[in-house]
Each structure stands twice: as structure tokens, then as C-alpha cells.
Design a protein around this motif. Structure first.
Motif, PDB file in Angstrom:
ATOM      1  N   ALA A  90      -2.963   2.725  -1.480  1.00 13.55           N
ATOM      2  CA  ALA A  90      -3.617   3.031  -0.206  1.00 13.55           C
ATOM      3  C   ALA A  90      -4.693   4.103  -0.366  1.00 13.55           C
ATOM      4  CB  ALA A  90      -2.582   3.484   0.820  1.00 13.55           C
ATOM      5  N   ASP A  91      -4.502   5.003  -1.313  1.00 13.98           N
ATOM      6  CA  ASP A  91      -5.424   6.129  -1.481  1.00 13.98           C
ATOM      7  C   ASP A  91      -6.637   5.793  -2.326  1.00 13.98           C
ATOM      8  OD1 ASP A  91      -5.947   8.964  -0.953  1.00 13.98           O
ATOM      9  OD2 ASP A  91      -5.743   9.184  -3.125  1.00 13.98           O
ATOM     10  N   GLU A  93      -9.312   3.249  -3.125  1.00 13.57           N
ATOM     11  CA  GLU A  93      -9.887   2.065  -2.489  1.00 13.57           C
ATOM     12  C   GLU A  93      -9.904   0.836  -3.394  1.00 13.57           C
ATOM     13  OE1 GLU A  93     -14.030   0.794  -0.322  1.00 13.57           O
ATOM     14  OE2 GLU A  93     -13.459   2.912  -0.318  1.00 13.57           O
ATOM     15  N   GLU A 106      -2.999   2.576   4.810  1.00 13.02           N
ATOM     16  CA  GLU A 106      -4.383   3.046   4.959  1.00 13.02           C
ATOM     17  C   GLU A 106      -4.823   2.918   6.417  1.00 13.02           C
ATOM     18  OE1 GLU A 106      -8.413   3.564   5.316  1.00 13.02           O
ATOM     19  OE2 GLU A 106      -7.075   4.552   3.918  1.00 13.02           O
TER      20      GLU A 106
END
Length: 145
Positions: A90-91, A93, A106
């Protein structure tokens, strides 16, 4: 202990304080400042910097800050390691597609940032999300999902 990072929290800068308070330092005090003020706050307060460039508890060796914390503090809980995969995807991209839960996390992080721009309120509200996601991870790694 005092911990410092960049203001305007998002995935990793929410996940890290959650991890810190739940598994590393239950009395943690968090400081959020502009990126260019982190080094000065560290000098003035002795705060531990995280999720900023060129620090031990930041992105390094392909890991996000959440993973760096897990590694530094020797956390081995399988549910935390599963959660780390979600946070990582999620962190970062370019990694969003690598975990089926990541896009949802996200989206949640973005929505909370829009609703609660104050970093402390954002953390307070999102910790419930991480508590719930961690509970889900515990079931998943136990083979009950």
C-alpha cells in the motif's frame, strides 16, 4: 521515547506509530513536522526519526519503514509479518498490485487524510483500522480464513 516524522501522515506514517505503540513503546510521543525540520527536532529533543529519507527506520533495502521497525526490534509475530506485506504494497505505489488488500488500505488512508487532516486525530481514528486489520491477519495466518 519521542518519535519524529514528516507531517501529513499516510500509510507508512500511520502504520509505524500503530506498530510502535502496540509492540515497541506504549508510552511513545509522536512529533510531526515538515520534512526539512526533522533533523533539527532530532537534535533538539533526541526523538527517533522514522519514515524520512536517510534514517535507519526509513525506506531501505527495498523495505518500507514499517518493515524496518519490525526488523530492528526483532518482531516475529506471523500476523505482523502478514500486515507488513499489506503495508509495504500500500505504501510503495509500484508495489500496490502485489497484495490484494493493499489498494483498500491505500484508499482508506487517503480517505482518512481528507476527513482528518490533523495528524494526531488521523492516527487516533486509523489505529482502529490497524487493530482490525491485525486481527484479520491473525485469523488469516492461523488458516481460519
Amino acid at each position: 521515547m519521542k518519535w519524529v516524522t514528516r507531517a501529513h501522515v499516510h500509510v507508512d506514517r500511520v502504520a509505524c506509530p500503530w506498530l510502535i505503540t502496540r509492540f515497541i513503546d506504549s508510552e511513545a510521543e509522536f512529533i510531526f513536522v515538515a520534512r526539512n525540520q526533522v533533523e533539527q527536532v532530532v537534535k533538539e529533543t533526541g526523538a527517533i526519526p522514522y519514515d524520512v529519507p536517510d534514517v535507519e527506520l526509513g525506506h531501505k533495502d527495498g523495505k518500507c519503514s514499517f518493515e524496518s521497525l519490525i526488523e530492528k526490534y526483532g518482531l516475529t509475530d506471523p500476523a505482523l509479518l502478514r500486515l507488513a506485506k499489506i503495508v509495504h504494497a500500500a505504501d510503495i505505489e509500484s508495489e500496490l498490485h502485489t497484495d490484494p488488500i493493499a489498494a483498500g488500505l491505500e484508499a482508506i488512508a487517503t480517505g482518512f487524510s481528507l476527513r482528518f487532516p490533523d495528524d494526531f486525530e488521523n492516527l487516533e481514528r486509523q489505529f482502529e483500522v490497524y487493530d482490525a486489520l491485525y486481527a484479520w491477519c491473525r485469523l488469516q495466518v492461523a488458516g481460519k480464513l
